[in-house]
Design a protein around this motif. Structure first.
Motif, mmCIF file in Angstrom:
data_model
loop_
_atom_site.group_PDB
_atom_site.id
_atom_site.type_symbol
_atom_site.label_atom_id
_atom_site.label_comp_id
_atom_site.label_asym_id
_atom_site.label_seq_id
_atom_site.Cartn_x
_atom_site.Cartn_y
_atom_site.Cartn_z
ATOM 1 N N LEU A 1 13.006 45.728 17.492
ATOM 2 C CA LEU A 1 13.394 44.829 16.412
ATOM 3 C C LEU A 1 12.441 43.648 16.283
ATOM 4 N N ARG B 1 8.954 46.241 4.304
ATOM 5 C CA ARG B 1 10.261 46.898 4.284
ATOM 6 C C ARG B 1 10.657 47.289 5.703
ATOM 7 N N ARG B 2 11.940 47.545 5.874
ATOM 8 C CA ARG B 2 12.483 47.939 7.165
ATOM 9 C C ARG B 2 12.771 49.446 7.186
ATOM 10 N N PRO C 1 8.717 47.243 12.204
ATOM 11 C CA PRO C 1 9.538 47.053 11.006
ATOM 12 C C PRO C 1 10.872 47.793 11.103
ATOM 13 N N ASP D 1 14.883 48.383 11.220
ATOM 14 C CA ASP D 1 16.063 47.834 10.563
ATOM 15 C C ASP D 1 17.164 47.625 11.602
#
Length: 541
Positions: free
Chosen positions: A144, A78-79, A148, A150
């Motif tokens: 980035l 997940r971010r 992780p 976003d």
């Protein structure tokens, strides 16, 4: 010639006690963490909830020493929102670790890095120049690519130098969605050259700490030499240099990019006075917030850097939670201007900076007063850091006995006694007519709260300098004193004092010069004091 290290150390020594106190408040000790050996960006593998010390390649290949904190349980599936924190001037890369770990525990990836030219980071000190802005974008690129993070939820923040770099980067990097700029600046020239007067102690402190902890380049050394040497031939060059490093210069770009911007500062900030931040805030058109508290540069948020409870950092967290995570915590509906009184410690919320005062008290500067220059009357703004910290923690601002001020070197006017408390809120303005015996000169205006025994407690002050005036010819002066929130008790007076010497500033009065302050019938002199009338409810932090 460029000031030597010995000279700059001596300059810093004039405020050594204040610097030591500020260091305790604005930087966690190295013992608070156990840094791992630095690793390259390519080998920076993370364990859940870890802190890793890394190298990030900045603009032009410069190595930036950094650390990255990731949420516990982060496994790449997940971010997370990412927050980038450039360090303050002269501070090591561990500056934000306590807050970074709290943010990581709350579900953020946090990257703190040492600004170029300081400590182990490469390059030379650019003073928030274009390479510093490019570095910030490079750090975002790294986050980035290697965490992780976003890409749709990027924030920046920091204290002092980190605040300025964050605001400037928000003008040039559209990826930034939220900024928390604490104890920063909107206008660099309006901060350390307000009233066309060099803020001596502030510039000496910045220059000295830069020499001791970093690698100033020839441009910065030249600017400081010209600034502290009062080289008027280079004045426009200095102003151009400062504007290039002022977020206010790029206000249209910042507004177009639309980042949500939170500004925090102290009433007594010795480096970046509150006026310039309030002016910058008013020009912002996107989501915005302004908070002022008692203290000096970075002291309002300083204890939070040690991991201790702190309102400024709590509000910073709420700001990022709402604008990066979408959390409905109400900060977008709260009064966007939050002030903390120097006198009571109570919070007050307002819908805009213009709404802060509801009225004004005018003090007429009647008659004609003529003073000698180059002599300190005893009225002054105190010492950088130390005086405002005494006001913050003990409510002890600089003081002067108003009846004992020598009228030969200080012009003094007093109001009548006030029957009720006067809640000074906002920016006091002075208008007067000055006649000098020389083409250049400097004066400092002070506003004092005067008790029954004549002891004055400093409410606000500001300097002004003039050049190129015709000796003997009157000219008008309009001056904004530094904004504040201070309560004058019932039965007290307000006093306006003007003299020509203050250890905080460089003065430009030739030997033997005189200044005359008058109040022509067609252009009377006065001081307009902003007040909050009636009841203003207190607000919890």
């Amino acid at each position: 010639m460029t000031p030597s290290r010995t000279t700059l150390r001596a300059a810093v020594g004039t405020v050594s006690a204040a610097v030591l106190a500020a260091t305790v408040l604005t930087g966690p000790p190295a013992a608070a963490v156990s840094p791992a050996a630095p690793v390259s960006a390519a080998t920076a593998t993370r364990t859940p909830g870890s802190v890793k010390f890394i190298d990030i390649t900045g603009d032009g290949g410069v190595v930036l020493k950094a650390n990255v904190s990731t949420p516990a349980g982060a496994d790449g599936t997940r971010r997370y929102p990412v927050i980038v924190l450039p360090t303050s001037w002269a501070m090591p890369q561990v500056e934000y670790l306590a807050q970074a770990q709290k943010l990581a525990d709350a579900g953020y990836v946090v990257v703190g890095y040492n600004s170029r030219g300081f400590w182990q980071s490469g390059g030379q000190i650019e003073t928030a120049g274009p390479q510093d802005i490019a570095d910030a974008s490079k750090v975002i690129d790294w986050a980035l690519a290697h965490t992780p993070a976003d890409p749709q939820k990027i924030g920046m923040g920091g204290v002092s130098y980190g605040a300025g770099i964050s605001l400037l980067t928000s003008a040039f990097d559209k990826r930034i969605k939220a900024v928390a700029a604490l104890s920063g600046w909107g206008d660099l020239i309006g901060s350390i050259y307000s009233g066309r007067t060099q803020h001596r102690q502030a510039a000496q402190l910045l220059g000295g700490l830069g020499e001791l902890t970093g690698h100033p380049g020839p441009e910065l050394r030249g600017i400081l030499k010209d600034f502290l040497g009062s080289n008027l031939a280079k004045e426009q060059d200095m102003i151009t240099w400062g504007k290039k490093r002022s977020p206010a210069t790029y206000i249209d770009k910042i507004n177009a990019n639309g980042a949500a911007i939170m500004l925090g500062n102290a009433w007594g900030d010795s480096l970046f006075p509150p006026n310039q931040y309030a002016d910058f805030y008013e020009k912002l058109t996107g989501p915005k917030r302004l908070e002022f508290r008692p203290g000096d540069h970075a002291t309002a948020e300083g204890l939070g850097l040690l991991g201790l409870p702190n309102d400024t950092w709590s509000h910073t967290r709420q700001w990022f939670d709402h604008y990066l995570k979408g959390t409905d915590n109400g900060i977008d509906r709260a009064a966007p201007v939050l002030l903390k009184s120097r006198s009571t410690g109570a919070y007050e919320g307002y819908q805009s900076w213009r709404d802060v005062p509801s009225g004004h008290r005018k003090i007429e500067l009647t008659g004609t007063q003529r003073i000698r220059t180059n002599i300190d009357s005893g009225a002054n703004g105190g010492l950088v850091f130390l005086s405002s910290m005494l006001d913050q923690f003990f409510r002890l601002p600089p003081m002067a006995s108003i009846p004992l001020l020598p009228r030969s070197v200080a012009a003094v006017w007093e109001s009548g006694r006030y029957a009720s408390e006067q809640r000074v809120r906002g920016t006091t303005r002075l208008h007067t007519t000055v006649t000098g015996t020389a083409e250049s000169g400097t004066a400092i205006a002070y506003l004092y709260d005067v008790g029954p025994l004549g002891l004055g407690r400093l409410v606000s002050h500001a300097p002004f300098t003039f050049h190129g005036k015709t000796p003997g010819r009157p000219f008008g002066v309009d001056l904004e004193l530094f904004s504040t929130a201070y309560d004058v008790p019932a039965g007290h007076r307000l006093a306006v004092v003007v003299d020509t010497v203050d250890p905080l500033y460089i003065e430009h009065n030739p030997s033997g010069a005189r200044l005359t302050f008058s109040s022509p019938a067609d252009d009377p002199s006065y001081v307009s004091v902003p007040v909050r009338e009636g009841g203003q409810p207190s607000h919890k932090a």
